[in-house]
Design a protein around this motif. Structure first.
Motif, PDB file in Angstrom:
ATOM      1  N   LEU A   1       0.820  -1.205   0.000  1.00  0.00           N
ATOM      2  CA  LEU A   1       0.000   0.000   0.000  1.00  0.00           C
ATOM      3  C   LEU A   1       0.860   1.263   0.000  1.00  0.00           C
ATOM      4  N   THR A   2       0.348   2.293  -0.710  1.00  0.00           N
ATOM      5  CA  THR A   2       0.979   3.619  -0.667  1.00  0.00           C
ATOM      6  C   THR A   2       0.128   4.600   0.135  1.00  0.00           C
ATOM      7  N   GLU A   3      -1.156   4.241   0.332  1.00  0.00           N
ATOM      8  CA  GLU A   3      -2.037   5.113   1.127  1.00  0.00           C
ATOM      9  C   GLU A   3      -2.995   4.270   1.939  1.00  0.00           C
ATOM     10  N   LEU A   4      -3.103   4.627   3.242  1.00  0.00           N
ATOM     11  CA  LEU A   4      -4.006   3.928   4.153  1.00  0.00           C
ATOM     12  C   LEU A   4      -4.805   4.973   4.929  1.00  0.00           C
ATOM     13  N   ASP A   5      -6.130   4.827   4.854  1.00  0.00           N
ATOM     14  CA  ASP A   5      -7.025   5.763   5.537  1.00  0.00           C
ATOM     15  C   ASP A   5      -7.753   5.025   6.646  1.00  0.00           C
TER      16      ASP A   5
ATOM     17  N   THR B   1       6.187  -1.177   3.288  1.00  0.00           N
ATOM     18  CA  THR B   1       7.501  -0.782   2.753  1.00  0.00           C
ATOM     19  C   THR B   1       7.396   0.369   1.750  1.00  0.00           C
ATOM     20  N   GLN B   2       6.145   0.675   1.335  1.00  0.00           N
ATOM     21  CA  GLN B   2       5.971   1.734   0.338  1.00  0.00           C
ATOM     22  C   GLN B   2       4.931   2.785   0.751  1.00  0.00           C
ATOM     23  N   LEU B   3       4.482   2.690   1.999  1.00  0.00           N
ATOM     24  CA  LEU B   3       3.417   3.589   2.447  1.00  0.00           C
ATOM     25  C   LEU B   3       3.887   5.052   2.439  1.00  0.00           C
ATOM     26  N   LYS B   4       3.104   5.888   1.767  1.00  0.00           N
ATOM     27  CA  LYS B   4       3.441   7.314   1.660  1.00  0.00           C
ATOM     28  C   LYS B   4       2.433   8.208   2.394  1.00  0.00           C
ATOM     29  N   ARG B   5       1.182   7.775   2.460  1.00  0.00           N
ATOM     30  CA  ARG B   5       0.146   8.606   3.088  1.00  0.00           C
ATOM     31  C   ARG B   5      -0.599   7.790   4.136  1.00  0.00           C
ATOM     32  N   LEU B   6      -0.634   8.297   5.362  1.00  0.00           N
ATOM     33  CA  LEU B   6      -1.308   7.623   6.465  1.00  0.00           C
ATOM     34  C   LEU B   6      -2.278   8.610   7.117  1.00  0.00           C
ATOM     35  N   ARG B   7      -3.571   8.229   7.120  1.00  0.00           N
ATOM     36  CA  ARG B   7      -4.610   9.072   7.699  1.00  0.00           C
ATOM     37  C   ARG B   7      -5.173   8.424   8.962  1.00  0.00           C
ATOM     38  N   LEU B   8      -5.023   9.142  10.075  1.00  0.00           N
ATOM     39  CA  LEU B   8      -5.538   8.666  11.357  1.00  0.00           C
ATOM     40  C   LEU B   8      -6.383   9.752  12.035  1.00  0.00           C
ATOM     41  N   GLN B   9      -6.961  10.636  11.241  1.00  0.00           N
ATOM     42  CA  GLN B   9      -7.753  11.731  11.794  1.00  0.00           C
ATOM     43  C   GLN B   9      -9.045  11.225  12.418  1.00  0.00           C
ATOM     44  N   ILE B  10      -9.567  11.994  13.332  1.00  0.00           N
ATOM     45  CA  ILE B  10     -10.851  11.714  14.011  1.00  0.00           C
ATOM     46  C   ILE B  10     -10.818  10.323  14.660  1.00  0.00           C
ATOM     47  N   ASN B  11      -9.876  10.152  15.561  1.00  0.00           N
ATOM     48  CA  ASN B  11      -9.812   8.949  16.383  1.00  0.00           C
ATOM     49  C   ASN B  11      -9.686   9.371  17.843  1.00  0.00           C
TER      50      ASN B  11
ATOM     51  N   LEU C   1       7.180   7.292   4.407  1.00  0.00           N
ATOM     52  CA  LEU C   1       6.015   8.115   4.695  1.00  0.00           C
ATOM     53  C   LEU C   1       6.257   9.583   4.303  1.00  0.00           C
ATOM     54  N   GLU C   2       5.251  10.170   3.603  1.00  0.00           N
ATOM     55  CA  GLU C   2       5.338  11.570   3.178  1.00  0.00           C
ATOM     56  C   GLU C   2       4.216  12.432   3.756  1.00  0.00           C
ATOM     57  N   PHE C   3       3.124  11.789   4.148  1.00  0.00           N
ATOM     58  CA  PHE C   3       1.966  12.530   4.625  1.00  0.00           C
ATOM     59  C   PHE C   3       1.386  11.816   5.837  1.00  0.00           C
ATOM     60  N   ILE C   4       1.190  12.569   6.945  1.00  0.00           N
ATOM     61  CA  ILE C   4       0.570  12.006   8.149  1.00  0.00           C
ATOM     62  C   ILE C   4      -0.536  12.955   8.606  1.00  0.00           C
ATOM     63  N   ASP C   5      -1.738  12.410   8.805  1.00  0.00           N
ATOM     64  CA  ASP C   5      -2.857  13.202   9.318  1.00  0.00           C
ATOM     65  C   ASP C   5      -3.270  12.630  10.663  1.00  0.00           C
TER      66      ASP C   5
END
Length: 950
Positions: free
Chosen positions: A333-337, A355-365, A380-384
């Protein structure tokens, strides 16, 4: 009659608009506006929310037309005649239940048609005929139940069709739309399909790339032919019925082209869901599994994940715990919401397989700590992490994240930031720490991150910006500090921000003292272009400042000072000193009452000025000289400023002004000179003013209706305030024809009057001149008599002697010795008692009214004298007015009665009055003098009809 005149005006304007439109034209008619660059000869016309019941008159070269949110019940033939240039048409949110066949035939160039949110029940064969170039058609949110077989036969170029939220029950009803051979996107969600059999739609390959089946109660989905060879996006969200759904795909290769699957909140069992997802395994790049609360997430991932899957969205699934091996099948995965769940804890082991994750969204938890959970996510390039409950960050929470460019931490409970937090964030460009509990920044950025471009610190509790706070983040372009409690900004606080272009300090507690206490408050930002200081407590009392706060901001383009909490009071004349590049200035809603003529002396590049919502009602609140340094001004906003007039613009030399907005004022008239002083005006907004509906606005009304260079926004909403009889009437309905002067007619009328007057004067003078002269003297006597009555004057003489100069020897030898010498009467004689240098007529009137009686010595010479005539006329008026015995006629010669007719009504006087006659030679004169004495002694109130002729 008024209705017909309104229609006539519309037709006239329509002809004017349709005849020719120059490249720099804009218009106003009905309640529509034109929103398009004036250089565009094909305008965009907006007529939405106007309450129209039928399509209004539209310029023939219109390119985009929006008539949404009106009350159309049907579209008729002729509604769009001559609109062959129309490319986009929005008729959504009306009450259309019928479109006549052929009504759209003229729209051959139309590419976008929006008929959403109407009351259509079907699509007939000729309804869409002629739309050969249509690309996008929206029919969603109608009541469509049936589509005739050849309804789409002419739509050969159609690419997008939306039939969402209609009353379609059987998939075979969709078949007619497939006559559009190049259809790429088909939206048929929220209908009533309970079964899909591919053969009912087509047995041949379709060109569809995107298909939306969402929100249908599908119980059966059967695909027996490869009808979707190019389908890349499929939406099956909210499908299923009672937890069951038969999924029958005869060949797994039928969906090899599908790269994106929306599979949110499906109403089916876990096994059926697994069957569906299995059909796409090894092909999908992106899958949305949001809101599948009832399904096992691990099983869903096992069936969905493959080496090609890159994006997984699992938001709103009420996930509370993440297991260590949950994402093992999705290692590529490159993006996980994972947003909008109930996750409260993280551990590094949860994400170790990526190994390739670039965007990880963990908002509203429900996260409170991060605990170094991302240390293995090197890519990783983007963390929310926004909208959690994080209250503390440690130095290792973002360790090893050297590739992260964007970090969202807003809406948490963070109160302290340590400088060590950013030690590994070498690539960080965007950091959002807004809506936290930060009390101070301190040395948080003393070690960088040096690559940071955008720093968001809004909605915190900062009260002070200390010296050199940001000098180690020198690459910053945007710094957001709004909605804090900042009241102190130390000298050189922003030093080192050489690349900063936007500084946002609105909604703080900044005062004038904050800005002017030090000389270098805004130093160190040589490239700053936008500065927001609105909604603070900035207020000035001095006409000039010792330390102008913006003197170092040579490149500033936009300055916002509007909406100060206590009002700005005044703008010091040198407040903008140094802002030589300023282009836009916002000073609205500041309780500003006056502007200095020197306000913009330092800002010659200004083209946008907003002074709205101020108290500028006084005549000299806005001096004309204010605009002389800013000749490049193109937009001026003066709405709700209590203005009574715009005359201050007459000599402002605003030759480039193109937009003027002055709505909500007390302006009652706009004159021709004002309009002519603004030669490039393109948009004029004067709605909600107190217009006078009379001829003073005749030019403005006609100009506003017919101008092909200026658009008067919503002209039909301008209402009359005066006179009271017309209050509430539309200004545009005022009939200006009654104000028009026909010069030819006026010349004819004037010449006719002159000729008639000349003829009448000649007639009167020839036949009635004596009567006119008599009337003139009567009028003078009337004025004098009125004056004497008001003053209550007493008599100075006993008698006024009216005689001809040729009879003066008799007066001197006979009359005076007898009346003055022997009888003691006081006589008024013109040669003796008239005031030298005074007008004769005034002396006559004064003499007659200052005497109890008037004695007229009548001879033939007397009757030939104009002045004697005047004396008789004034005396006779007094006689008629006072009804007293004030006139004594004495004939010194025998004159036949018929010879008196031409002499000023003397015959009538002789017939009505007794008179005295001077005895003939040889006759005794004693009786004459005795009678004259008796006449002089007679009381004015007694009639003299008892006197005898002698």
């Amino acid at each position: 009659m008024g209705k017909n005149m309104g229609t006539l005006q519309q037709i006239t304007l329509y002809i004017a608009l349709c005849g020719f439109i120059s490249p720099s034209s804009a218009f106003s008619w009905n309640n529509c506006t034109i929103r398009t660059p004036l250089k565009d000869i094909q305008p965009k016309v907006l007529c939405y929310k106007m309450g129209f019941f039928k399509i209004p008159l539209i310029p023939r070269n219109t390119r985009i037309l929006d008539v949404s949110f009106n009350a159309f019940a049907q579209i008729q033939i002729g509604d769009f005649n001559q609109l062959s240039n129309l490319q986009e048409l929005n008729i959504s949110s009306n009450k259309i239940s019928q479109i006549q066949e052929g009504a759209l035939d003229n729209l051959s160039n139309l590419s976008h048609l929006n008929l959403a949110s109407n009351r259509l029940q079907g699509i007939s064969r000729g309804m869409l005929h002629g739309l050969t170039n249509l690309l996008v058609l929206r029919l969603d949110y109608n009541y469509i139940q049936d589509i005739e077989e050849s309804a789409f036969s002419t739509l050969q170029n159609l690419k997008v069709l939306n039939l969402t939220k209609n009353h379609l029950y059987y998939i075979e009803k969709i078949k007619p739309v497939l006559a559009s051979l190049f259809l790429e996107e088909l939206y048929i969600g929220s209908n009533h399909f309970d079964a899909f059999y591919s053969y009912e739609m087509s047995t041949k390959p379709l060109a569809l790339k995107r298909l939306d089946f969402s929100n249908n109660p599908l119980a059966t989905f059967q695909l027996t032919d490869n009808v979707f060879p190019t389908l890349s996006h499929l939406d099956l969200s909210y499908c299923g019925q009672n937890g069951t759904m038969t999924w029958n795909i005869t060949d797994k290769t039928f969906f090899t082209s599908v790269k994106t699957l929306y599979f949110m909140d499906v109403h089916m069992s876990g096994q059926n869901a697994a069957n569906v997802i299995q059909s796409f395994k090894n092909f999908l790049n992106k899958i949305r599994l949001n809101a599948n609360v009832q399904l096992n997430k691990t099983n869903l991932l096992l069936n969905a994940c493959s080496s090609v899957l890159q994006v997984v969205r699992l938001s709103a699934n009420k996930i509370k715990h993440l297991t260590d091996h949950m994402f093992d099948p999705c290692s590529n995965l490159t993006e996980l919401d994972l947003g909008d769940n109930e996750i409260s804890q993280l551990s590094p082991s949860m994400f170790r397989g990526f190994t390739q994750l670039k965007r990880l969204r963990l908002q509203i938890n429900k996260l409170t700590r991060i605990t170094n959970s991302f240390q293995m996510l090197f890519t990783l390039e983007f963390i929310d992490l926004s909208r959690n409950c994080i209250n503390m960050l440690t130095c290792d929470d973002f360790a090893n994240l050297t590739q992260v460019k964007t970090l969202y931490l807003y809406s948490n409970k963070i109160s302290i930031i340590n400088s060590c937090l950013f030690k590994d964030l070498k690539s960080l460009e965007v950091l959002n720490l807004g809506t936290n509990n930060l009390l101070r920044i301190g040395d948080a950025f003393s070690n960088g991150p040096h690559s940071l471009l955008d720093l968001q610190l809004h909605f915190n509790k900062l009260s002070k910006i200390e010296k050199y706070t940001f000098r180690n983040v020198s690459q910053l372009n945007i710094l957001s500090l709004q909605d804090n409690q900042i009241s102190i900004i130390e000298d050189h606080a922003f030093e080192g921000l050489n690349n900063l272009t936007s500084l946002l300090l609105s909604s703080n507690k900044i005062s004038a003292k904050t800005l002017t206490k030090h000389y270098n408050v805004f130093s160190g930002m040589p490239n700053l272009k936008n500065l927001d200081l609105y909604v603070n407590g900035i207020s000035f009392t001095d006409d000039q400042l010792k330390y102008p706060p913006f003197k170092d901001l040579k490149q500033l383009r936009v300055l916002a000072l509007h909406s100060q909490r206590r009002g700005i009071g005044k703008i010091p004349s040198n407040l903008l000193q140094g802002l030589s590049s300023l282009e836009m200035f916002y000073a609205g809603n500041t309780n500003l009452a006056h502007l200095s003529p020197d306000t913009f002396q330092s800002s010659p590049q200004l083209w946008f000025l907003d002074l709205s919502k101020n108290a500028l009602s006084e005549d000299h609140s806005i001096p004309t000289e204010l605009f002389h340094p800013i000749s490049k001004l193109t937009t001026l906003i003066l709405s709700r400023t209590q203005l009574r007039s715009l005359n201050f613009l007459l000599n402002a030399n605003l030759s480039r002004l193109s937009t003027l907005k002055a709505r909500g004022n007390e302006i009652d008239s706009i004159n021709k000179t004002l309009i002519q002083s603004l030669p490039r005006l393109e948009v004029l907004d004067l709605e909600k003013n107190t217009f006078t509906c009379d001829c003073t606005n005749a030019f403005f009304i006609d100009w506003a209706k017919n101008s092909n260079s200026t658009q008067v926004v919503y002209l039909n909403k301008y209402m009359c305030s005066y006179p009271s009889s017309l209050r509430g009437m539309s200004l545009s309905s005022f009939n200006t024809e009654s104000c028009t002067l026909n010069i030819d007619f006026i010349c004819f009328l004037c010449s006719t009057i002159v000729v008639i007057f000349t003829l009448l004067s000649s007639f009167i003078w020839h036949f009635l001149r004596f009567q006119v002269v008599y009337a003139y003297y009567l009028f003078l006597a009337f004025l004098y008599d009125s004056k004497k009555k008001q003053n209550g004057s007493t008599f100075q003489y006993d008698a006024f002697i009216s005689y001809n100069n040729k009879d003066e020897p008799w007066v001197m030898e006979e009359l005076i010795p007898k009346l003055e010498g022997e009888q003691g009467w006081r006589l008024c004689l013109h040669h003796r008692d008239f005031e030298p240098g005074r007008p004769i007529i005034d002396n006559i009137i004064d003499g007659i009214y200052s005497s109890r009686k008037t004695i007229c010595l009548i001879t033939r010479n007397y009757l030939k004298s104009n002045w004697c005539s005047s004396e008789v006329q004034v005396a006779s008026f007094r006689l008629f007015d006072e009804q007293k015995d004030v006139l004594i006629l004495v004939f010194l010669e025998d004159i036949p009665t018929h010879q008196l007719s031409l002499y000023h009504r003397m015959r009538k006087l002789v017939k009505k009055r007794t008179y005295l006659r001077w005895p003939k030679p040889g006759e005794d004169t004693k009786v004459f003098w005795q009678k004259l004495k008796m006449a002089l002694e007679t009381k004015e109130g007694h009639k003299s009809d008892h006197m005898m002729k002698l």
